[in-house]
Design an enzyme around this catalytic site. Sequence first.
Site, short mmCIF file in Angstrom:
data_model
loop_
_atom_site.label_atom_id
_atom_site.label_comp_id
_atom_site.label_asym_id
_atom_site.label_seq_id
_atom_site.Cartn_x
_atom_site.Cartn_y
_atom_site.Cartn_z
N HIS A 154 12.15 4.32 72.75
CA HIS A 154 11.91 2.58 72.64
C HIS A 154 12.41 2.03 71.75
O HIS A 154 11.87 0.75 72.19
CB HIS A 154 9.74 3.33 72.52
CG HIS A 154 9.28 3.46 73.60
ND1 HIS A 154 8.53 3.50 73.75
CD2 HIS A 154 9.02 5.11 73.53
CE1 HIS A 154 7.54 4.14 75.02
NE2 HIS A 154 8.28 4.92 74.42
N ASP A 362 14.32 -5.59 67.89
CA ASP A 362 13.34 -4.37 68.60
C ASP A 362 13.82 -3.55 69.40
O ASP A 362 14.52 -4.58 70.43
CB ASP A 362 11.93 -5.93 69.34
CG ASP A 362 10.26 -5.45 69.00
OD1 ASP A 362 10.52 -3.94 68.48
OD2 ASP A 362 9.40 -6.18 68.50
P1 ADQ Z 1 5.56 -1.31 68.33
O1 ADQ Z 1 7.06 -1.59 67.83
O2 ADQ Z 1 4.42 -1.38 67.98
O3 ADQ Z 1 5.84 -0.42 69.48
P2 ADQ Z 1 5.11 -4.23 70.55
O4 ADQ Z 1 6.11 -3.19 71.53
O5 ADQ Z 1 5.17 -5.14 70.03
O6 ADQ Z 1 6.07 -3.10 69.15
O7 ADQ Z 1 4.12 -3.10 70.87
C1 ADQ Z 1 2.83 -3.66 69.81
C2 ADQ Z 1 1.46 -3.12 70.71
O8 ADQ Z 1 0.66 -2.77 70.08
C3 ADQ Z 1 1.34 -4.53 71.71
O9 ADQ Z 1 0.85 -4.14 72.67
C4 ADQ Z 1 0.25 -4.88 71.14
O10 ADQ Z 1 -0.85 -5.47 71.78
C5 ADQ Z 1 -0.06 -3.85 70.00
N1 ADQ Z 1 -1.03 -4.89 68.51
C6 ADQ Z 1 -0.01 -4.60 67.97
N2 ADQ Z 1 -0.53 -5.44 67.07
C7 ADQ Z 1 -1.80 -4.96 67.06
C8 ADQ Z 1 -3.00 -5.26 66.63
N3 ADQ Z 1 -3.42 -5.84 65.53
N4 ADQ Z 1 -4.59 -4.74 66.88
C9 ADQ Z 1 -4.66 -4.34 68.36
N5 ADQ Z 1 -3.40 -3.92 69.18
C10 ADQ Z 1 -1.54 -4.42 68.12
C11 ADQ Z 1 7.58 0.15 70.47
C12 ADQ Z 1 9.31 -0.44 69.92
C13 ADQ Z 1 8.96 -1.77 70.74
C14 ADQ Z 1 8.74 -1.43 71.94
C15 ADQ Z 1 7.52 -0.25 72.49
C16 ADQ Z 1 7.37 -0.68 73.73
O11 ADQ Z 1 9.22 -0.51 68.38
O12 ADQ Z 1 10.06 -2.59 70.71
O13 ADQ Z 1 8.50 -2.29 72.81
O14 ADQ Z 1 7.48 0.70 71.29
O15 ADQ Z 1 8.17 0.55 74.49
#
Ligand code: ADQ
Length: 466
Positions: A154, A362
């Site tokens: 990821h 990311d």
């Molecule tokens: P993350 O580093 O967690 O994921 P991201 O892809 O932005 O980053 O996903 C975050 C998820 O959590 C989103 O669906 C968001 O809506 C949810 N989220 C974030 N903050 C939140 C909050 N305060 N309350 C509720 N929900 C929240 C890792 C990798 C990324 C990659 C993903 C998926 O680091 O690069 O995109 O996995 O593969």
Amino acid sequence: MSRLVVVSNRVAPIKDGKAVAGGLAVGVYEALRDSGGIWFGWNGEISASPELASETHGRITYATLGLTRRDYDHYYRGFSNATLWPIFHYRIDLARYRRDEYEGYRSVNRKLAEQLKPLLRKDDVIWVHDYHLIPFADECRRLGIRNRIGFFLHIPFPAPEILTAIPPHNDLFRTLCAYDLIGFQTEVDRQAFSDYITREVRGVPGPDGYLTAYGHRFRAEVYPIGVVPDEIQATAASYKGRRNLIGRTAAGEPCPTIISVDRLDYSKGLLERFCAYEELLQRYPEHHRNVQFVQIAPTSRSDVKTYQHIRQQLETQAGHINGRYAELDWMPLHYLNRSHERRVLMGLFRGAGIGLVTPLRDGMNLVAKEYVAAQDPENPGVLVLSRFAGAARELNTALIVNPYDTVGMAEALDRALRMPLAERKDRYASMMLSIRHNDLGRWRDRFLADLHAAGAGRQPTDKIAV
Ligand code: ADQ
């Protein structure tokens, strides 16, 4: 049809509608919800004598177990999050290495494979997720498990020069080659992996993404993770709560909102973002009282030291910005340190004129895709996106910024705040095309179809050469 068994570090039984913070959890849950199957991994608890437990919600059976304190310290806090996470995000300066932590990491992977083995059926397809579990397939093979096993990373896969900073990199990536299929978020990541395998271990690239290394033939491909756009749009449109958290402009209009949502992590570029917002307020006083910035960032990995440090820095910087610019009736920055329900987030995205997504690195960044999918097609907001998010490869009609360029980001925010409707609609339409094309279903279906095909030739006598 084969049953799907998903393995990830953290498994939290999710009942519909409950908040899930973290991209992996969101992506895996939504993928499994449709197909059904087993989700296996750590239950998030520390236990002196971990035992496997299972519970079923809807079509998903969650099979989980605890970790001992020592395993948690070595495998999770140590090698996974204090060595691999920073290095894979190009932060060698924040990484540390301890041999006992690597041994703990290997040993937890072994124990997890042993626990999974009795649950498996002959034709199950096993899909393993992320950097905590690189050696998992190798351990399965040692136990005689012959099922197809795929791995999806990821997070970014860095350039080989960076990777070789991990002292046991040879041993670690030898185990990665035990998978039948290895998936990456972008072509840049896949290419970096292929470079590492050809340069460091003299692996041989073949046609159609196949590689041969350590006597094993496997496939490496790109599967950009996506979202479910129609669902997000419907959730966002039906949200009835407050969209505009607070403000009104001096003219009594709802105050335009810039929104950012991240786990609190140094890779997300929060501090640089706060500085860019301050630069906006300093350079363009006309935006005073006419904009508000809402940063939602629940803490994660709060017992890893670098995470405590970033949290303190952010609190200081948020206090500084509000101290400098706030008025009795205008709070320029709202910094919310907690998790929110998904439907609330999607509603807030729709109400915010600007989505500000500026990680320093990311793998993909789902928030960028969620923000766009949540917009009102007749009056869409503007996405300001870091070039270092995997999502920038697909969402190239966002306003693309370099998060190390404070002034450049402030200029992009100013441009976004002034952007005419016609331009916003054009950019939105183009981003939605790619979000629909690479949605979550396609990510899952392409990966699983390739995993079926990639493992089809495996013979019971295949051995991984060491
Ligand atoms: P993350 O580093 O967690 O994921 P991201 O892809 O932005 O980053 O996903 C975050 C998820 O959590 C989103 O669906 C968001 O809506 C949810 N989220 C974030 N903050 C939140 C909050 N305060 N309350 C509720 N929900 C929240 C890792 C990798 C990324 C990659 C993903 C998926 O680091 O690069 O995109 O996995 O593969």
